[in-house]
Design a protein around this motif. Structure first.
Motif, short mmCIF file in Angstrom:
data_model
loop_
_atom_site.label_atom_id
_atom_site.label_comp_id
_atom_site.label_asym_id
_atom_site.label_seq_id
_atom_site.Cartn_x
_atom_site.Cartn_y
_atom_site.Cartn_z
N THR A 129 132.16 63.02 46.81
CA THR A 129 130.90 63.72 46.58
C THR A 129 131.22 65.09 46.03
O THR A 129 132.37 65.55 46.06
CB THR A 129 130.08 63.83 47.88
N ASN A 131 130.57 69.10 46.46
CA ASN A 131 130.07 70.07 47.44
C ASN A 131 129.23 71.15 46.74
O ASN A 131 129.00 71.07 45.53
CB ASN A 131 131.23 70.68 48.25
N ASP A 132 128.81 72.14 47.47
CA ASP A 132 127.92 73.17 46.93
C ASP A 132 128.58 74.00 45.83
O ASP A 132 127.89 74.63 45.03
CB ASP A 132 127.44 74.09 48.04
N HIS A 133 129.89 73.99 45.79
CA HIS A 133 130.61 74.74 44.76
C HIS A 133 130.87 73.90 43.51
O HIS A 133 131.41 74.41 42.53
CB HIS A 133 131.95 75.25 45.30
N GLU A 263 118.65 64.32 50.85
CA GLU A 263 118.62 65.65 50.23
C GLU A 263 117.51 65.79 49.20
O GLU A 263 117.44 66.80 48.50
CB GLU A 263 119.99 65.94 49.63
N ARG A 265 116.85 64.09 46.41
CA ARG A 265 117.20 63.92 45.00
C ARG A 265 116.75 62.55 44.49
O ARG A 265 116.59 61.61 45.28
CB ARG A 265 118.71 64.05 44.80
#
Length: 307
Positions: A129, A131-133, A263, A265
Motif C-alpha cells: 500500500t 502510506n501518507d508520504h 477510507e 475512496r
C-alpha cells in the motif's frame, strides 16, 4: 531491454523499483502529482525488512519518445483508457506489454488497441500500500509475478523477460496457461473483497462472530463456479488455500478494496465485480452473495462520486 512502468503506485512501484535499483534501464510513466512526490522523496519501499530508496527516471504524458522493449502496465482499472492513450508512443512492433491488473476486462482493452500479439498475461501476487508520504509499504511476505502468452505454451520472449527480471531481484514465474492463472486470482480477489467489504471488517473480525467462518467459503464457491463454467476451474489445492485464508481466526487480512471503502475512496467494483457478474449471467451461474456485495460496493461508489 528498456523497461517502461506505467504507474508507480503500490504495485508498479514495487515491480519497477527492484529492477531500477538493480541497474536496469527503467522509466516510470506517472501523473504530474506522483512525479512531484517521487522527485522530492525518491521511490521508497519499506516494510518487513525491506528498506529501499531509488531515484527513478520519470516521464509524464506527452514526454514519451520511441518504443520500449517491455511495458509493465500497472494502473487502477478506472484509469485504463487514459493510460492506454498515454503509453501508445512507447509501443513498437516488438514491445511486450505485461499488465499487472486484477480481473480480465483490461486484456480485451489492451488487445483492441495494441493487438493480441503485443499483450502477455500477468498475475501479480503482492500485498502493498502507499502510506501518507507516498512511500510503498510491504504488508506481507508474498511478492511475485507470473507471466505467460495469452495463447498458452512456451515462449522465448517470456523466458527472456523472466531472466531479465529474476536477475534484478524480482520473483518471477512463467505459466503455459496464464489465462487460467488470471482467472484463479480473480476468484480469490473477488471472494476476499466481497467478504471484507460486505462485512466491513477483516477476516478475523468476520470469523469472530457466529456463522462468520462459513461466509468466506460460500462466497468463494460462487466465484469459483463462474470460473469453472468459463472453462478455467480452480484446482482443489488453491480452493483449500483460499478457504484457509478466508477462515483464519484472528487474521488481520483484508483486501485493498476494503481499505478503499473504509477510507472513503472509489473502488474498482465494475472491473472486478461487475464484469464477473456479467459473465456469470451469460453462463447461467447463480451468485446471490456476490450480487449483494456488488450492490453494496455500487452504493459506496455512487456515494463517493457524489462527494
Amino acid at each position: 531491454m528498456k523497461i517502461l512502468v506505467v504507474g508507480a503506485g503500490a504495485t508498479g512501484g514495487w515491480f519497477g523499483g527492484l529492477p531500477a535499483d538493480a541497474g536496469l534501464d527503467v522509466t516510470f510513466l506517472v501523473r504530474p502529482g506522483r512525479a512531484a512526490v517521487l522527485r522530492e522523496r525518491g521511490l521508497r519501499i519499506t516494510g518487513l525488512g525491506t528498506d529501499l530508496t531509488v531515484t527513478p527516471r520519470l516521464v509524464t504524458a506527452g514526454e514519451l519518445t520511441g518504443p520500449y522493449g517491455l511495458v509493465l502496465f500497472s494502473v487502477k482499472s478506472t484509469a485504463i483508457g487514459q493510460a492506454i492513450e498515454d503509453v501508445s508512443p512507447a509501443i513498437g512492433p516488438t514491445t511486450a506489454i505485461v499488465p499487472l491488473l486484477n480481473g480480465m476486462a483490461h486484456i480485451g482493452e489492451l488487445n483492441a488497441r495494441f493487438g493480441e500479439r503485443a499483450v502477455l498475461g500477468g498475475v501479480a501476487m503482492i500485498v502493498t500500500t502507499l502510506n501518507d508520504h507516498g512511500d510503498i509499504v510491504r504488508l506481507a511476505p508474498m511478492a511475485n509475478l507470473t507471466i505467460g502468452e495469452q495463447g498458452g505454451g512456451p515462449s522465448a520472449r517470456v523466458d527472456e523477460i523472466h531472466a531479465l527480471l529474476s536477475g534484478a531481484g524480482v520473483e518471477v514465474h512463467t505459466s503455459d496457461d496464464i489465462t487460467a492463472e488470471m482467472w484463479h486470482k480473480w476468484v480469490f480477489i473477488t471472494a476476499v473483497g466481497a467478504l471484507t467489504c460486505l462485512m466491513r471488517g477483516t477476516v478475523g473480525d468476520v470469523t469472530a462472530v457466529p456463522g462468520g467462518a462459513g461466509l468466506g467459503p460460500a462466497i468463494l464457491a460462487e466465484a469459483a463456479a463462474v470460473a469453472a463454467a468459463s472453462g478455467n476451474p480452480v484446482p482443489k489445492e488453491k480452493i483449500a488455500f483460499a478457504e484457509e485464508l478466508l477462515t483464519r481466526a484472528g487474521s488481520p487480512f483484508a483486501s485493498s478494496m476494503y481499505r478503499d471503502v473504509v477510507e472513503g475512496r472509489p473502488t474498482e467494483v465494475e472491473h472486478l465485480f461487475g464484469d464477473l457478474l456479467t459473465r456469470a449471467r451469460a453462463l447461467s451461474v447463480a451468485t446471490p452473495l456476490l450480487d449483494l456485495a456488488t450492490m453494496h460496493l455500487r452504493v459506496h461508489q455512487h456515494r463517493t462520486a457524489g462527494d
